[in-house]
Write a protein that holds these residues in place. Structure first.
Motif, PDB file in Angstrom:
ATOM      1  N   ASP A  35       0.813  -1.221   0.000  1.00  0.00           N
ATOM      2  CA  ASP A  35       0.000   0.000   0.000  1.00  0.00           C
ATOM      3  C   ASP A  35       0.842   1.264   0.000  1.00  0.00           C
ATOM      4  O   ASP A  35       0.316   2.358  -0.202  1.00  0.00           O
ATOM      5  CB  ASP A  35      -0.935   0.003   1.217  1.00  0.00           C
ATOM      6  CG  ASP A  35      -1.987  -1.090   1.142  1.00  0.00           C
ATOM      7  OD1 ASP A  35      -2.319  -1.525   0.020  1.00  0.00           O
ATOM      8  OD2 ASP A  35      -2.476  -1.519   2.208  1.00  0.00           O
ATOM      9  N   THR A  36       2.147   1.128   0.252  1.00  0.00           N
ATOM     10  CA  THR A  36       3.029   2.297   0.289  1.00  0.00           C
ATOM     11  C   THR A  36       3.786   2.489  -1.027  1.00  0.00           C
ATOM     12  O   THR A  36       4.556   3.437  -1.152  1.00  0.00           O
ATOM     13  CB  THR A  36       4.049   2.168   1.431  1.00  0.00           C
ATOM     14  OG1 THR A  36       4.960   1.090   1.156  1.00  0.00           O
ATOM     15  CG2 THR A  36       3.344   1.901   2.756  1.00  0.00           C
ATOM     16  N   LYS A  37       3.580   1.605  -1.989  1.00  0.00           N
ATOM     17  CA  LYS A  37       4.302   1.668  -3.263  1.00  0.00           C
ATOM     18  C   LYS A  37       3.332   1.914  -4.412  1.00  0.00           C
ATOM     19  O   LYS A  37       2.132   1.642  -4.296  1.00  0.00           O
ATOM     20  CB  LYS A  37       5.013   0.328  -3.538  1.00  0.00           C
ATOM     21  CG  LYS A  37       6.002  -0.118  -2.498  1.00  0.00           C
ATOM     22  CD  LYS A  37       6.554  -1.484  -2.919  1.00  0.00           C
ATOM     23  CE  LYS A  37       7.525  -2.041  -1.930  1.00  0.00           C
ATOM     24  NZ  LYS A  37       8.032  -3.366  -2.345  1.00  0.00           N
ATOM     25  N   PRO A  38       3.864   2.384  -5.532  1.00  0.00           N
ATOM     26  CA  PRO A  38       3.025   2.433  -6.743  1.00  0.00           C
ATOM     27  C   PRO A  38       2.578   1.027  -7.120  1.00  0.00           C
ATOM     28  O   PRO A  38       3.336   0.068  -6.962  1.00  0.00           O
ATOM     29  CB  PRO A  38       3.970   3.010  -7.806  1.00  0.00           C
ATOM     30  CG  PRO A  38       5.030   3.721  -7.035  1.00  0.00           C
ATOM     31  CD  PRO A  38       5.203   2.953  -5.755  1.00  0.00           C
ATOM     32  N   LYS A  39       1.363   0.895  -7.604  1.00  0.00           N
ATOM     33  CA  LYS A  39       0.866  -0.421  -7.981  1.00  0.00           C
ATOM     34  C   LYS A  39       1.650  -0.957  -9.172  1.00  0.00           C
ATOM     35  O   LYS A  39       2.037  -0.214 -10.065  1.00  0.00           O
ATOM     36  CB  LYS A  39      -0.625  -0.360  -8.318  1.00  0.00           C
ATOM     37  CG  LYS A  39      -1.506  -0.088  -7.115  1.00  0.00           C
ATOM     38  CD  LYS A  39      -2.975  -0.140  -7.484  1.00  0.00           C
ATOM     39  CE  LYS A  39      -3.848   0.093  -6.253  1.00  0.00           C
ATOM     40  NZ  LYS A  39      -5.298   0.051  -6.586  1.00  0.00           N
TER      41      LYS A  39
END
Length: 232
Positions: A35-39
């Motif tokens: 959830d803290t990274k680009p998908k």
């Protein structure tokens, strides 16, 4: 007096159970790294053609039984299986399985040590190795999968968060480390293989293919695929 002792022991047991449950809840990871990274979208991020390689639809990587496929679908949010061919006619089969939750042992199901025997292969000559990329090395596990006349040398690694690891002890340490921080790491299994009885030459070809692929993707995808190399 007897009732007092009983009540005292019962209270001690209840307190111990409460503390155990509270500690277990406290140490259970709750924050998903994904959830803290680009998908990531593997189908779009992994090019169909790069360097000297293009898609070869004539060869399909190892198929899976319906039972195994159901497990894979439950464990991984994205799976890419492709075969590439170069101008010399050399082929490499690529399999990448990405999961948001790499904090447990469920991802073991996609390891070659599990999925190949499930498809009738015998595994031989399993050993640890290093795959060179620029001025760094990716730790890999190498093995042979044999089924009748088919001999398939395999190299693979696992990423936990932004670190590439072999499966086993290093992977477990990484999971514990993230867990103590309250983090659920994402990660993937990256596997390359080809059908050949020339074992050493196959591992060299797999290294070249992997280098060509990593050089063809953007930095963020490269870190997802192979971990944080050379401080990227």
């Amino acid at each position: 007096m007897l009732d007092f002792k009983k009540n005292k022991y019962a209270l001690m047991i209840a307190t111990a159970l409460f503390l155990s449950a509270t500690l277990g809840y406290t140490l259970t990871p709750k924050n998903a790294m994904a959830d803290t990274k680009p998908k990531i979208n593997l189908e779009k991020s992994i090019p169909n053609a790069f360097a000297d390689w293009t898609l070869d639809t004539r060869v399909v990587p190892i198929s899976t039984s319906p039972e195994l496929q159901e497990k894979l679908d439950n464990l991984y949010s994205q799976i890419v299986n492709r075969t590439y061919i170069n101008a010399k006619g050399e082929q490499i089969m690529l399999s990448i399985a990405y999961g948001r939750d790499q904090g447990g042992d469920g991802s073991q199901v996609h390891r070659p040590e599990y999925c190949y025997p499930a498809q009738g292969f015998e595994l031989k000559n399993t050993h640890d190795g290093k795959l060179k990329y620029k001025n760094d090395y990716i730790p890999v596990r190498r093995l042979l999968a044999v089924n009748g006349s088919r001999t398939e040398p395999i190299s693979y690694w696992i990423t936990i968060g932004e670190t590439a690891l072999r499966s086993g002890f290093d992977r477990k340490l990484a999971q514990i480390s993230y867990g103590l921080k309250g983090t659920i790491p994402d990660g993937l299994l990256f596997r390359v293989s080809n059908i050949s009885t020339e074992i050493d030459a196959s591992y060299q070809l797999q290294e070249k293919f992997t280098n060509d692929l990593l050089n063809s993707v953007d930095k963020q995808t490269r870190i997802r695929l192979a971990g944080n190399l050379n401080g990227e």
